[in-house]
Structures are given as C-alpha cells and as structure tokens.
Design a protein around this motif. Structure first.
Motif, PDB file in Angstrom:
ATOM      1  N   ASP A   1      -8.625   2.465 -10.670  1.00 33.47           N
ATOM      2  CA  ASP A   1      -7.662   1.374 -10.490  1.00 33.47           C
ATOM      3  C   ASP A   1      -8.202   0.071 -11.058  1.00 33.47           C
ATOM      4  O   ASP A   1      -7.453  -0.736 -11.621  1.00 33.47           O
TER       5      ASP A   1
ATOM      6  N   TYR B   1      -5.930  -1.611 -13.774  1.00 29.28           N
ATOM      7  CA  TYR B   1      -5.222  -2.808 -13.302  1.00 29.28           C
ATOM      8  C   TYR B   1      -6.027  -4.083 -13.487  1.00 29.28           C
ATOM      9  O   TYR B   1      -5.483  -5.123 -13.836  1.00 29.28           O
TER      10      TYR B   1
ATOM     11  N   TYR C   1      -9.616   3.283  -5.799  1.00 33.99           N
ATOM     12  CA  TYR C   1     -10.543   2.194  -5.482  1.00 33.99           C
ATOM     13  C   TYR C   1     -11.981   2.698  -5.487  1.00 33.99           C
ATOM     14  O   TYR C   1     -12.891   2.053  -6.021  1.00 33.99           O
TER      15      TYR C   1
ATOM     16  N   LYS D   1       3.807   1.434  -1.229  1.00 32.39           N
ATOM     17  CA  LYS D   1       4.691   1.382  -2.403  1.00 32.39           C
ATOM     18  C   LYS D   1       6.159   1.498  -1.985  1.00 32.39           C
ATOM     19  O   LYS D   1       6.946   2.230  -2.603  1.00 32.39           O
TER      20      LYS D   1
ATOM     21  N   LEU E   1       0.832  -1.201   0.000  1.00 33.66           N
ATOM     22  CA  LEU E   1       0.000   0.000   0.000  1.00 33.66           C
ATOM     23  C   LEU E   1       0.869   1.255   0.000  1.00 33.66           C
ATOM     24  O   LEU E   1       0.568   2.244  -0.675  1.00 33.66           O
TER      25      LEU E   1
ATOM     26  N   ARG F   1      -0.019  -5.103  -6.449  1.00 26.10           N
ATOM     27  CA  ARG F   1       0.432  -3.772  -6.042  1.00 26.10           C
ATOM     28  C   ARG F   1      -0.708  -2.944  -5.457  1.00 26.10           C
ATOM     29  O   ARG F   1      -0.476  -1.915  -4.825  1.00 26.10           O
ATOM     30  N   LYS F   2      -1.928  -3.366  -5.698  1.00 24.98           N
ATOM     31  CA  LYS F   2      -3.108  -2.644  -5.235  1.00 24.98           C
ATOM     32  C   LYS F   2      -3.852  -3.502  -4.220  1.00 24.98           C
ATOM     33  O   LYS F   2      -4.807  -4.208  -4.553  1.00 24.98           O
TER      34      LYS F   2
ATOM     35  N   GLU G   1     -10.835  -0.723   2.977  1.00 25.41           N
ATOM     36  CA  GLU G   1     -10.713   0.722   2.871  1.00 25.41           C
ATOM     37  C   GLU G   1     -10.438   1.345   4.239  1.00 25.41           C
ATOM     38  O   GLU G   1      -9.670   2.310   4.352  1.00 25.41           O
TER      39      GLU G   1
ATOM     40  N   ASP H   1      -4.068   7.847  -2.572  1.00 23.20           N
ATOM     41  CA  ASP H   1      -4.296   7.687  -4.012  1.00 23.20           C
ATOM     42  C   ASP H   1      -4.958   6.349  -4.303  1.00 23.20           C
ATOM     43  O   ASP H   1      -5.863   6.259  -5.150  1.00 23.20           O
ATOM     44  N   ASP H   2      -4.519   5.297  -3.610  1.00 23.18           N
ATOM     45  CA  ASP H   2      -5.146   3.985  -3.800  1.00 23.18           C
ATOM     46  C   ASP H   2      -6.599   3.989  -3.329  1.00 23.18           C
ATOM     47  O   ASP H   2      -7.466   3.365  -3.951  1.00 23.18           O
TER      48      ASP H   2
END
Length: 337
Positions: free
Chosen positions: A98, A102, A93, A38, A36, A113-114, A123, A88-89
C-alpha cells in the motif's frame, strides 16, 4: 515483525500523515472505520437490487420473511466485505504494497482511503474491527438461512462457502496472493446474487445464472485496471496478479477478452432463450461503456480513469439488469405467463 513495512518501499509523505489523537471526536474515529471498511464502494452491495428485481419472474412477490432475509443478507454482505477489505489493508500495510501503490501518488489515489497508512488508525484498531465485522457477518447470514422461505441445498452451500471464503482474500488462505485474485473478484459477485435468489425463490433459472455471471464480471472489470496501476507494488511483495504475470500486451489482451466475454454472454443469453430477445438492446449502454473504458485505460494508457469508467459501467450494468427484469415481469403479467 507486525506493522513493519517492506524494506525499500517508500512510505507515505509524513506531512500527509494525520495521527488520531485520543482526544479527537468519536465522529472522526467512525469516519476512519468507514474508510477502512470502504463503505463508499457500494458496487458489490448493488447485488440486492438485481436479486429483488429477478424475484417476480419466479414467484408473485416477496413476503415479510423474504424481505427480512434479504435485509439480513445485505447487512451480512456489508460486514463480510468490510472484514475482507480491512484484512487486505492490514496485509498491505504490513508488506508495504500500500505504501508503494498509494504513498508515491497520494493525489491520484487519495491516501485517506488507507487509514492505516495515513496513521489515522492503528493496526490493532483494524484487527479488532475486522474480527468484529467477520463475526457479525457470519451471524447475519446464519439468520438469513433461518428466515429464508426456501433452502435448496445448493443455495445453502453457496451462502456457507461465501461466508467462509470472502474474508480469505488477503488473510487466512490469502487467496488473492496465490494467483486467484481475478477469479475471486468475480466469484464474490456471483455468490452475492445466485444463492440469495435460490433462498427467495427455491429455483436457479437460466436468467438468474446469466445475471449473476454478469454482475460478478463488473468488479473484475474495474479490478484488473487497479491491478494494472499497481504492478510495481504488487511485484515488490510477490502478489501474482495477472497484470504482474503477463506482459503489457498480454495484460491488455486479457482485459479485452474479458470485455468481449461480457458482451458475448449478453448476446448468447438472448440467442439461447435464457433472456428476452431485447435483452442486448437494454444492455447496450454497458457495451458502449466497456468500449470507452478499454480505449481510455488501455489504448490511451490512462489506467486510473479507465478504472473509474469501469466502476460507472458496473453501476450502469445493475441499472440495465433491473430495468430488463422489470420489463420482463411486466410483459409476463400482460401475457399471463
């Protein structure tokens, strides 16, 4: 509604979704949080190498408080960037971008990666992590200001502005959603070099400004390739990246111009005396890598491979800048200047 994906955008293949059951080991949860955040993308964090190698050109060396300030700055960087990418994720989402970018090509983009999209984290987990990382980053950078041997006003303001704006990419002000994404990617790199250099040395040299600018171009010059690949998903949710706003030819022209700008700044720095005359020679591998990146990514159309070459080119840039700084320091020591 929170957590609802954008209607009409395909979700990830359910067969690839791995739920994080309550009984799973803590190691698996930590690995999910690392994805998460990165943490594998270290490219912004290489800024510290550039700053440390620049410092001997402005002062004899780093004392203990300077090393502590540098370490706190790096940890603060990691926390603030982790908060930004986690937010950002969460945004990706929620709005479905994403899933579009993806979920339809999991082998190329590595769905793992997500962790939100893969169902590994919830969440709520991601929100808690982002808030904690943001708080930790702010505290660490406050410690930097207390520890730093110098506090020029411009450097203090640079740290304060960066601490405020870095997490605002997809959250709060949502700078990346208002046509400022490309500027943001470069500005973060600039903010991670020049303010710390000022806190450690009390000065802002021409060479430091040049290297900060070049360092910021690095993430931008692989980010624009990511955006080129993500046009469909970004357009679907109204994210106005340059790749979405421009024609295919216009986007390629922008990327070419940014690549040429990098080389032009390198050459101009030597011609104007901000860098040694041999500076462009040391950075020649970077120029070659950019040519290869554009050829593969734009001319041949292999955008994701072009992005990978861009990531490697940025790391070559850092190695070249550190080499140039060490050589300049050695030459200065020999001549006694």
């Amino acid at each position: 509604m929170a957590g609802e994906l954008h209607p009409g955008i395909p979700t990830a293949d359910p067969a690839r979704v791995i739920a994080l059951r309550p009984g799973r080991p803590a190691r698996a949860r930590l690995a999910a949080y690392a994805r998460l955040a990165k943490l594998g993308m270290v490219d912004y964090y290489l800024s510290l190498l550039v700053v440390i190698s620049l410092t001997p050109l402005s002062r004899p060396g780093l004392d203990a408080p300077s090393w502590r300030a540098s370490a706190a700055f790096l940890l603060g960087e990691v926390c603030l960037v982790s908060a930004a990418v986690a937010y950002d994720d969460i945004t990706g989402y929620r709005d479905g971008s994403d899933a579009a970018n993806y979920g339809t090509d999991p082998l190329a983009r590595r769905l793992a990666r997500k962790p939100l999209l893969a169902g590994v984290l919830t969440e709520r987990d991601a929100l808690r992590f982002a808030r904690a990382a943001l708080a930790a980053g702010a505290l660490l950078w406050a410690a930097v200001l207390a520890l730093a041997p110098h506090r020029p006003v411009w450097a203090v303001l640079g740290v304060a502005f960066a601490a405020f704006f870095v997490p605002q990419y997809s959250w709060g002000l949502r700078l990346g959603h208002h046509g400022l994404q490309e500027v943001f990617l470069a500005a973060v790199g600039w903010a991670f070099v020049l303010p710390l250099h000022g806190l450690l040395t009390g000065t802002a040299t021409g060479l430091a400004a040049v290297e900060a600018f070049l360092f910021g171009l690095g993430p931008l010059l692989f980010g624009v390739y990511s955006n080129t690949n993500d046009i469909a998903g970004d357009r679907a949710v109204g994210r106005p990246t340059a790749a979405c706003l421009l024609s295919r030819r216009g986007n390629a022209a922008l990327i070419a111009a940014l690549s040429v700008l990098e080389t032009a700044v390198i050459v101009a720095a030597a011609l104007l005396g901000a860098a040694p005359w041999w500076f462009p020679l040391v950075l020649l591998p970077v120029t070659a890598a950019r040519a290869a990146q554009f050829t593969v990514g734009m001319v041949r159309g292999d955008v994701l491979r072009g992005r990978l070459i861009g990531i490697r080119a940025h790391r070559v840039l850092v190695a070249a800048l550190v080499t140039a700084n060490l050589l300049a320091a050695a030459c200065s020591a020999q001549t006694g200047t």
